[in-house]
Design an enzyme around this catalytic site. Structure first.
Site, PDB file in Angstrom:
ATOM      1  N   ASP A   3      98.880 -32.961  97.007  1.00 55.65           N
ATOM      2  CA  ASP A   3     100.297 -32.630  97.171  1.00 55.65           C
ATOM      3  C   ASP A   3     100.933 -33.555  98.196  1.00 55.65           C
ATOM      4  OD1 ASP A   3     102.785 -31.462  97.366  1.00 55.65           O
ATOM      5  OD2 ASP A   3     102.059 -29.565  98.208  1.00 55.65           O
ATOM      6  N   HIS A  33     101.100 -30.056  93.712  1.00 54.64           N
ATOM      7  CA  HIS A  33     102.347 -29.342  93.940  1.00 54.64           C
ATOM      8  C   HIS A  33     102.848 -28.683  92.651  1.00 54.64           C
ATOM      9  CE1 HIS A  33     105.594 -28.514  96.781  1.00 54.64           C
ATOM     10  NE2 HIS A  33     106.373 -28.477  95.725  1.00 54.64           N
ATOM     11  N   SER A  91     106.773 -23.972  98.275  1.00 52.14           N
ATOM     12  CA  SER A  91     107.527 -25.223  98.339  1.00 52.14           C
ATOM     13  C   SER A  91     108.764 -25.058  99.226  1.00 52.14           C
ATOM     14  CB  SER A  91     107.889 -25.680  96.923  1.00 52.14           C
ATOM     15  OG  SER A  91     108.441 -26.978  96.932  1.00 52.14           O
TER      16      SER A  91
END
Length: 406
Positions: A346, A376, A192
């Site tokens: 995501d 995610h 991320s």
């Protein structure tokens, strides 16, 4: 007596009421794609996630505790399991706390090194939260892993994350002999916002003759730009757990010190000067996304008409340290090989796809792993047993397999 009554009955009633409200919000605002496995489990975890955020926002409004600190307090309640096959040492490189994971088994020579930057959008994530993941990497790849506990919101803002990650990495690279690490096999790995930090750090280390060259970069669901928030995945997955469009915009504004009133200009790209877009669109346009990832839904015109006031407020989003995909070709061309992970559900899927193309266009070898049913944050659940998902273990196995091949 009244205070005791409030504690015994009032507080539980309040907490229950907040939870019921969160459940209603979840069902009215959240979209669970058909490709996501175990939808009931996703809904349960997302309700808990929203519950923590909501309680944190209430405490923040009452002036008791900022939401990010409350959220990190809650997720750090996780019990850290000791692995007898991995020795763990807490250190501090200047003002940055780090955690070292070293396999206890004897080695015939220096080991591979992995520098890991956790995810969490500058709000969540910590050394404790990602402890088991780093321990797993160290054990399964027989590597020395350094986890970087960079500073976050609400006390620190851009560019503190990338600076902390870079400084900690340089400190580690200068002392590889101390930790028994082979200087020819150092990998940067992040998830991320940590994946974005991998991109920035790798670029920053290009052309440093005083430091070992990074062998490879592993970017798991990275965020590599905050310029085009109208990419297909941003529209398709804007209400998918655990990273929604609303949360992305909120975090970007907070971390980048942008007033919330500019959120519309951020979403539409009105802050991008026409001459800048003429340069960046070859890297950031939706045209670069493969057709299989696009739907036939209406695609808004991007960017919106230029707003100079918005540009003055948000021009730092165009800086390479905030959007590393905008680095010049000569820098990209010198980067080490990469392993890029994307997830079908995501909101940042297209960031991974665009950065993959950016690297390949400059001749950088890229191995791509796409988890069609992934979402995610799923990677952090890889070892949570009943709370894990097939995509969680799939991604971790793919990362381990790639790193072991280096």
């Amino acid at each position: 007596m009244v205070l005791l009554w409030l504690l015994l009955w009032g507080l539980p009633t309040f907490l229950l009421g907040v939870f019921l409200w969160v459940v209603l919000v979840h069902f009215f605002t959240t979209h669970i794609p058909a490709s996501m496995q175990h939808p009931a489990k996703v809904r349960f975890l997302h309700c808990l996630f929203l519950y923590v955020i909501t309680l944190g926002n209430i405490l923040e409004k009452l002036g008791i505790c900022p939401m990010p600190k409350f959220a990190r307090f809650v997720h750090d309640l996780v019990i850290i399991k000791k692995d007898p096959k991995v020795a763990v040492t807490n250190l501090r490189f200047g003002s940055v706390p780090v955690r070292l994971f070293q396999p206890t088994a004897p080695s015939s020579g220096p080991r591979r090194g992995i520098i890991f930057y956790h995810g969490g959008g500058a709000v969540f994530g910590s050394l404790d939260c990602y402890h088991s993941l780093c321990s797993f990497l160290a054990r399964e790849t027989d590597s020395v892993v350094l986890s970087v506990g960079y500073r976050k919101l609400p006390d620190y803002h851009s560019p503190i994350i990338t600076k902390d990650c870079l400084n900690a990495s340089i400190h580690f690279l200068k002392a590889l002999d101390t930790y028994g690490v082979d200087p020819a096999r150092v990998v940067l790995c992040g998830e991320s916002i940590g994946g974005g930090a991998v991109a920035v750090t790798t670029q920053s280390l290009v052309g440093r003759p005083d430091l070992p060259r990074i062998r490879a970069q592993v970017l798991i669901n990275p965020i590599v730009q905050a310029v085009n928030l109208q990419l297909p995945s941003f529209r398709q997955n804007q209400r998918v757990p655990f990273l929604t469009r609303k949360f992305v915009v909120t975090v970007v504004c907070q971390y980048m010190n942008i007033h919330r009133s500019w959120h519309r200009a951020l979403l539409t790209g009105a802050f991008i000067p026409p001459e800048a877009w003429s340069k960046y669109k070859k890297w950031l346009s939706s045209d670069n996304i493969p057709k299989r990832f696009k739907t036939k839904s209406h695609q808004p015109s991007f960017p919106a008409p230029f707003n100079e006031a918005a540009y003055l407020e948000m021009k730092h989003l165009l800086d390479v340290e905030n959007s590393p995909i905008l680095a010049e070709d000569e820098v990209i061309a010198q980067l080490p090989e990469a392993f890029v992970v994307s997830c079908g559900n995501d909101i940042l899927r297209d960031d991974a796809l665009l950065y993959r193309k950016r690297l390949e266009d400059q001749g950088v070898p890229v191995t791509w792993h796409h988890a069609e049913d992934g979402f995610h944050g799923s990677v952090i659940l890889f070892d949570k047993k009943h709370l894990s998902f097939p995509c969680s273990q799939e991604i971790m196995n793919a990362v381990v397999c790639y790193i072991k091949g280096i």
